[in-house]
Design a protein around this motif. Structure first.
Motif, PDB file in Angstrom:
ATOM      1  N   ILE A 109      16.030  22.253   4.442  1.00  0.00           N
ATOM      2  CA  ILE A 109      16.314  22.332   3.012  1.00  0.00           C
ATOM      3  C   ILE A 109      15.167  21.666   2.275  1.00  0.00           C
ATOM      4  N   GLY A 110      14.224  22.503   1.893  1.00  0.00           N
ATOM      5  CA  GLY A 110      13.036  22.071   1.152  1.00  0.00           C
ATOM      6  C   GLY A 110      12.489  23.254   0.388  1.00  0.00           C
ATOM      7  N   GLY A 111      11.644  22.957  -0.579  1.00  0.00           N
ATOM      8  CA  GLY A 111      11.164  24.016  -1.464  1.00  0.00           C
ATOM      9  C   GLY A 111      10.023  24.842  -0.946  1.00  0.00           C
ATOM     10  N   GLY A 112       9.401  24.402   0.157  1.00  0.00           N
ATOM     11  CA  GLY A 112       8.279  25.156   0.704  1.00  0.00           C
ATOM     12  C   GLY A 112       6.974  24.907  -0.013  1.00  0.00           C
ATOM     13  N   THR A 113       6.873  23.753  -0.711  1.00  0.00           N
ATOM     14  CA  THR A 113       5.636  23.387  -1.407  1.00  0.00           C
ATOM     15  C   THR A 113       5.314  21.928  -1.108  1.00  0.00           C
ATOM     16  N   SER A 114       4.149  21.674  -0.573  1.00  0.00           N
ATOM     17  CA  SER A 114       3.740  20.312  -0.265  1.00  0.00           C
ATOM     18  C   SER A 114       2.869  19.791  -1.406  1.00  0.00           C
ATOM     19  N   VAL A 115       3.307  18.701  -2.036  1.00  0.00           N
ATOM     20  CA  VAL A 115       2.692  18.204  -3.264  1.00  0.00           C
ATOM     21  C   VAL A 115       1.995  16.878  -3.005  1.00  0.00           C
ATOM     22  N   GLU A 116       0.834  16.705  -3.576  1.00  0.00           N
ATOM     23  CA  GLU A 116       0.094  15.450  -3.451  1.00  0.00           C
ATOM     24  C   GLU A 116       0.881  14.298  -4.082  1.00  0.00           C
ATOM     25  N   LEU A 117       0.811  13.126  -3.442  1.00  0.00           N
ATOM     26  CA  LEU A 117       1.462  11.943  -3.991  1.00  0.00           C
ATOM     27  C   LEU A 117       0.924  11.620  -5.378  1.00  0.00           C
TER      28      LEU A 117
END
Length: 343
Positions: A260-268
């Motif tokens: 369950i995740g959005g499928g987008t990896s975002v920079e801190l």
């Protein structure tokens, strides 16, 4: 439906119970109100549920106490059991490892035994993206191996998945394990990065930025987590009926794992920028090295969730952060004049 939820005074459990109660289900909640973080925040969540619906009942019970759990639940019947309660926190597992064995292993065993006895139509169990551990292949897919956990927290959550699989195989109770990815939003946990960032920024204190900001996370808004769980309720795993080659359905049990995740990896740094924008105060950053047990990136493949439910988490980070900041300021009642003056 009649639904048992563990962890209803917790972050996700509170939001989920509130949603299910709004849809006229009956919810029985279990929570130990442990002092891992501010117990008054947990009590406030429970009090809201109790005040909003007569269909909510709360039992204050530690899951590792099998006798107390048995006394609280007895022979009550449930259509669904949703097991969210756990000792959370990656870093705290380095300080107090026994808490993870007691809550996550013994507590989950007791819930699985309860499910064996009560035979609900579906059990949904919370797991975590941390089980992917040292995996480098991204995005993480449910069929990837999860053999290299980096903390005891991750190891206990992986163990709960394995315990659930064996229980589903032997007792034929359908179980879905849900791997959550960096959940955030209003009523969130004070030990999470967003909460700390907002608190320190409002108080004009520096925030700690690990690995010098070179971190990426698949941030998932709590409302999207709840929507995903609700949509998974009728998606009962049936042994031998995979939906496609990427389905994580077990070949020997009514058991499935779902990201369950959005499928987008975002920079801190994008999270920090969103905090700065929403709070309206410059963020002072204290750059630090990577912490033991941490990973540089997480990234979910939401393909299986989309196939099963037709839903993919979609709340934008800046929108979710803005909603959290609004909640934080209201909950802690930051004086309006301080906010306007940036003091």
């Amino acid at each position: 439906m009649r639904i048992l939820i563990t962890g209803t005074a917790g972050f996700i459990g509170f939001h989920l119970a509130r949603r299910l109660l709004s849809e006229k289900h009956v919810v029985v909640g279990i929570d130990g109100l442990t002092p891992y973080y501010d117990v008054s925040l947990k009590r406030k969540r429970h009090n809201i549920l109790l005040s909003e619906s007569s269909r909510f009942t709360a039992h204050i019970v530690m899951l590792e106490d099998a006798n107390a759990l048995e006394r609280a639940i007895g022979d009550d019947k449930f259509d669904v059991i949703i097991h969210l309660a756990a000792q959370a926190g990656v870093r705290y597992s380095l300080e107090n490892p026994r808490a993870y064995v007691d809550a996550n292993l013994v507590g989950t065993f007791n819930i699985l035994e309860l499910a064996r006895k009560l035979q609900p139509k579906h059990v949904l169990l919370a797991s975590t993206s941390s089980v992917y551990g040292a995996n480098f292949k991204m995005p993480f897919s449910e069929t990837d191996r999860t053999d290299h956990p980096l903390t005891l927290y991750a190891a206990t959550k992986k163990a709960t998945e394995d315990m659930a699989h064996s229980s589903a195989h032997i007792w034929r109770v359908p179980i879905t394990a849900m791997r959550f990815f960096t959940v955030y939003g209003p009523w969130g946990r004070p030990d999470m990065a967003l909460f700390k960032f907002v608190k320190n920024t409002i108080e004009r204190k520096p925030i700690e930025v690990f690995n010098h900001g070179f971190m990426k996370r698949d941030f998932t808004y709590v409302g999207d987590i709840v929507e995903s769980i609700v949509r998974l309720l009728p998606c009962i795993p049936v042994e031998g009926e995979p939906i496609d080659a990427q389905d994580s359905l077990s070949p020997v049990a009514p058991y499935r794992v779902v990201n369950i995740g959005g499928g987008t990896s975002v920079e801190l740094t994008d999270l920090i920028d969103a905090v700065e924008s929403s709070v309206g105060i410059p963020v002072e950053r204290k750059m630090l090295d990577m912490q033991p047990g941490d990973v540089p990136a997480t990234w979910a493949s939401p393909a299986l969730l989309q196939e099963l439910t037709g839903f993919t988490p979609s709340v934008k980070l800046r929108d979710g952060v803005a909603t959290f900041v609004e909640w934080y300021r209201d909950y802690y009642r930051e004086p309006e004049e301080m906010r306007a003056a940036g003091e």
